[in-house]
Design a protein around this motif. Structure first.
Motif, PDB file in Angstrom:
ATOM      1  N   TYR A  57       0.806  -1.361  -0.070  1.00 35.45           N
ATOM      2  CA  TYR A  57       0.202   0.077   0.052  1.00 35.45           C
ATOM      3  C   TYR A  57       0.828   1.339  -0.051  1.00 35.45           C
ATOM      4  CZ  TYR A  57      -4.034  -3.263   0.793  1.00 35.45           C
ATOM      5  OH  TYR A  57      -4.684  -4.301   0.837  1.00 35.45           O
ATOM      6  N   ARG A  59      -8.581   2.166  -4.583  1.00 38.31           N
ATOM      7  CA  ARG A  59      -9.093   2.748  -3.174  1.00 38.31           C
ATOM      8  C   ARG A  59      -9.807   1.591  -2.539  1.00 38.31           C
ATOM      9  NH1 ARG A  59      -5.511   6.825  -3.627  1.00 38.31           N
ATOM     10  NH2 ARG A  59      -6.616   7.788  -1.562  1.00 38.31           N
ATOM     11  N   THR A  60      -9.942   2.033  -1.366  1.00 45.73           N
ATOM     12  CA  THR A  60     -10.661   1.323  -0.417  1.00 45.73           C
ATOM     13  C   THR A  60     -12.179   1.211  -0.863  1.00 45.73           C
ATOM     14  OG1 THR A  60     -10.879   2.986   1.034  1.00 45.73           O
ATOM     15  CG2 THR A  60      -9.749   1.386   1.665  1.00 45.73           C
ATOM     16  N   ASN A  80     -13.924   7.388   3.477  1.00 54.41           N
ATOM     17  CA  ASN A  80     -13.530   7.906   4.695  1.00 54.41           C
ATOM     18  C   ASN A  80     -14.155   9.113   5.333  1.00 54.41           C
ATOM     19  OD1 ASN A  80     -12.176  10.186   3.629  1.00 54.41           O
ATOM     20  ND2 ASN A  80     -10.479   8.977   3.594  1.00 54.41           N
ATOM     21  N   THR A  86     -11.179   8.535  -0.128  1.00 50.60           N
ATOM     22  CA  THR A  86     -11.045   6.979   0.021  1.00 50.60           C
ATOM     23  C   THR A  86      -9.537   6.865   0.479  1.00 50.60           C
ATOM     24  OG1 THR A  86     -10.794   6.786  -2.379  1.00 50.60           O
ATOM     25  CG2 THR A  86     -13.100   6.219  -1.526  1.00 50.60           C
ATOM     26  N   ASP A  87      -9.106   5.659   0.982  1.00 47.47           N
ATOM     27  CA  ASP A  87      -7.957   5.401   1.272  1.00 47.47           C
ATOM     28  C   ASP A  87      -7.092   4.326   0.300  1.00 47.47           C
ATOM     29  OD1 ASP A  87      -7.755   7.326   3.412  1.00 47.47           O
ATOM     30  OD2 ASP A  87      -9.035   5.486   4.486  1.00 47.47           O
ATOM     31  N   GLY A 142      -6.216   1.221  -1.586  1.00 42.86           N
ATOM     32  CA  GLY A 142      -6.745  -0.043  -1.750  1.00 42.86           C
ATOM     33  C   GLY A 142      -5.824  -1.055  -2.797  1.00 42.86           C
ATOM     34  N   SER A 172     -11.134  -0.940   6.382  1.00 41.78           N
ATOM     35  CA  SER A 172     -10.032  -0.632   5.126  1.00 41.78           C
ATOM     36  C   SER A 172     -10.027  -1.907   4.149  1.00 41.78           C
ATOM     37  CB  SER A 172      -8.422  -0.885   5.772  1.00 41.78           C
ATOM     38  OG  SER A 172      -8.150   0.198   6.776  1.00 41.78           O
ATOM     39  N   ASP A 173     -11.076  -2.530   4.324  1.00 41.12           N
ATOM     40  CA  ASP A 173     -11.385  -3.531   3.126  1.00 41.12           C
ATOM     41  C   ASP A 173     -11.297  -2.801   1.648  1.00 41.12           C
ATOM     42  OD1 ASP A 173     -11.770  -5.246   5.046  1.00 41.12           O
ATOM     43  OD2 ASP A 173     -13.654  -5.938   4.763  1.00 41.12           O
ATOM     44  N   ASP A 174     -10.591  -3.647   0.750  1.00 40.12           N
ATOM     45  CA  ASP A 174     -10.740  -3.341  -0.561  1.00 40.12           C
ATOM     46  C   ASP A 174     -10.850  -4.416  -1.547  1.00 40.12           C
ATOM     47  OD1 ASP A 174      -8.347  -4.744  -0.428  1.00 40.12           O
ATOM     48  OD2 ASP A 174      -6.911  -3.133  -0.199  1.00 40.12           O
TER      49      ASP A 174
END
Length: 525
Positions: free
Chosen positions: A127, A345-346, A350, A355-356, A358, A388-390
């Motif tokens: 990541y 991305r996730t 958020n 998005t974080d 992924g 944090s699932d992607d």
């Protein structure tokens, strides 16, 4: 220092390292032509690959939208999910659409110029931006560090002994050109960079228009200005680039105004150089800004506006204008492009309208030579989701590289570059691998009997139902017969392929079920 001495030391250094001209880091790596190696089914013109990096990690869910996952997506990204009524619909599929900012790209897809590969990534996702980008550029496993690039290794294999003997009058052109960033790891060979970098489109135009950068005041200012002028005029490498720029003229009126769309500025240069006769087979362009941890959408809460929408609009407009330019220039049959990003991305959004980092995301390959449609299935969004699932990987990105190397550039053993075998995907119309079979066997079952055939062959297709088309392609990917096209319910269907006036030879039966494409070889006796 005397000018002669200054020139000697400066040019000696430039021969083995990069140097700068009006802000452009240039690596002196001109190479031989790909005239024979990259022939287009016997066509002596060279094939070209244009890679477009979406730097930062693109949100694939809001780009190529899985409409059949809306119920669960609405739970986990309700503050940035595109409303279903605004999603751009695509021909041949009811379960996918595009971000509403991508109207030009929608037209390209509906015109049969886009192949979408779903859920692209790699095992054991990293990541980190820098590490994941290195993995994509080098084509390494996640736990292996390689200090050279997949394209650089390919070019190095094609041209053993480089850079000794280059450039020459017969081989004056660069092997690869990077626009929009410093030299990419993808273009680095085991010992040498295999291309040149132009970091600023404005500087490029100054260069090709023979503008010499003013030297700073100082004891060596005159010498510095002189060496820049001599380098620009004397190097065969620069002559070939400038010669192509002088000959090439952009034809499309669809490009945004200069400096309004940085990617369009880059692609405009690429089209100009290709049209001008440069035999460079690989270009890399970059669009930054996809690390959308915050303000991916407008903080006011409008999911149709914001940073991501602006980026996707730029991407869509730039590619659309570029493809139009290639068509008007008459060179669109030998140029394909591919978008990629270091990760997706996730699934969930958020608290900052973003998005974080992924894992997997869709990837686009575009051009006249691609098989239009969708490869792979929609990502599956679970009913319960961790923070944090992607999305998991379905297609390893190196399978796309293997397909490009084999089906586009004609390399018989892509594993010699990638270090291991990967499946060849049905991305290109020109199928150079006769044994390639249906790629998505889980989506539908297909049988052709008899095969080979003399007068007719029966196509049996078992599917869950939906929009179905069956077409017969010749060896160049041209449609010679549309067997059937329409909506069919779930079940097994049989369609008859008539020989009609088809000459003897090898053909390909292309089946499209709800945008998922499969291909089988069939022989007319």
């Amino acid at each position: 220092m005397e000018r002669r001495s200054f020139l000697y030391h400066s040019c000696a250094a430039a021969a083995g390292a990069s140097f700068s001209l009006k802000g452009m880091p240039l690596n002196t790596a001109p190479q031989r032509s790909f005239l024979d190696a990259l022939s287009f089914n016997g066509n002596p013109e060279n094939r070209v690959l244009v890679l477009i990096e979406l730097n930062g990690g693109n949100d694939g869910i809001n780009t190529f939208i899985p409409l059949d996952q809306y119920r669960n997506l609405s739970k986990f990204r309700r503050n940035l999910l595109i409303p279903e009524r605004n999603v751009l619909r695509l021909q041949g599929t009811q379960v996918n659409g595009l971000h509403p900012a991508m109207t030009p790209f929608q037209k390209m897809y509906n015109d049969g110029l886009v192949s979408v590969v779903q859920n692209v990534g790699y095992p054991e996702q990293d990541y980190s931006h820098f590490r994941s980008a290195d993995i994509w550029m080098s084509a390494s496993d996640a736990d292996v560090n390689i200090e050279n690039g997949w394209a650089g290794r390919y070019l190095e294999q094609r041209y053993p002994g480089f850079p000794t003997g280059y450039p020459s009058d017969a081989n004056p052109d660069p092997l690869a050109i990077q626009l929009g960033a410093v030299m990419s790891l993808a273009l680095v060979g085991s010992q040498w960079p295999m291309g040149m970098a132009i970091t600023d489109p404005k500087a490029y135009y100054e260069f090709v228009n023979s503008v010499v950068e003013p030297a700073p005041d100082g004891p060596f200012g005159d010498e510095l200005e002189y060496i820049r002028l001599v380098t620009q005029q004397a190097q065969q490498y620069f002559k070939s680039v400038k010669g192509a720029a002088d000959k090439g003229r952009n034809q499309s009126t669809l490009y945004p105004p200069d400096e309004k769309n940085y990617l369009a500025d880059q692609l405009k240069i690429v089209a100009q150089l290709i049209k001008g006769g440069l035999k460079t087979p690989i270009y890399i362009c970059t669009l930054h800004g996809f690390d959308t941890h915050s303000e991916q959408i407008n903080p006011s809460g409008n999911p149709l506006e914001g940073n991501h929408a602006e980026l996707l609009q730029m991407l869509s407009e730039a590619i659309f204008a570029f493809q139009d330019d290639l068509k008007l220039m008459g060179i669109d049959d030998r140029v394909v492009g591919m978008t990629f990003s270091e990760f997706g991305r996730t699934i969930g959004s958020n608290g900052s309208f973003g998005t974080d980092h992924g894992a997997a995301a869709p990837l686009f390959v575009f051009g006249k030579a691609v098989n239009p449609g969708i490869i792979g299935k929609n990502p599956q969004v679970p009913t319960d989701l961790g923070e944090s699932d992607d999305l998991p990987m379905e297609n390893d990105f190196r399978a796309i590289y293997a397909t490009i190397l084999k089906d586009w550039f004609g390399l018989e053993q892509p594993e010699s570059i990638l270090g291991q075998k990967f499946p060849i995907l049905p991305i290109f119309k020109s199928i150079s691998t006769p044994t390639r079979d249906l790629q998505t066997a889980e989506s539908f079952d297909l049988n052709l009997r008899p095969n080979p055939f003399r007068e007719s062959s029966t196509i049996s297709l078992q599917t869950n139902g939906g929009q179905i088309s069956v077409r017969l392609l010749d060896g160049l990917g041209k449609v010679v017969q549309t067997v059937v096209e329409g909506y069919y319910p779930a079940g097994t269907h049989q369609f008859v392929l008539q020989r009609q006036n088809l000459p003897m030879g090898q053909y390909y039966c292309q089946v499209n079920v709800n945008g998922t494409i499969g291909v089988r070889k069939i022989v007319a006796m």
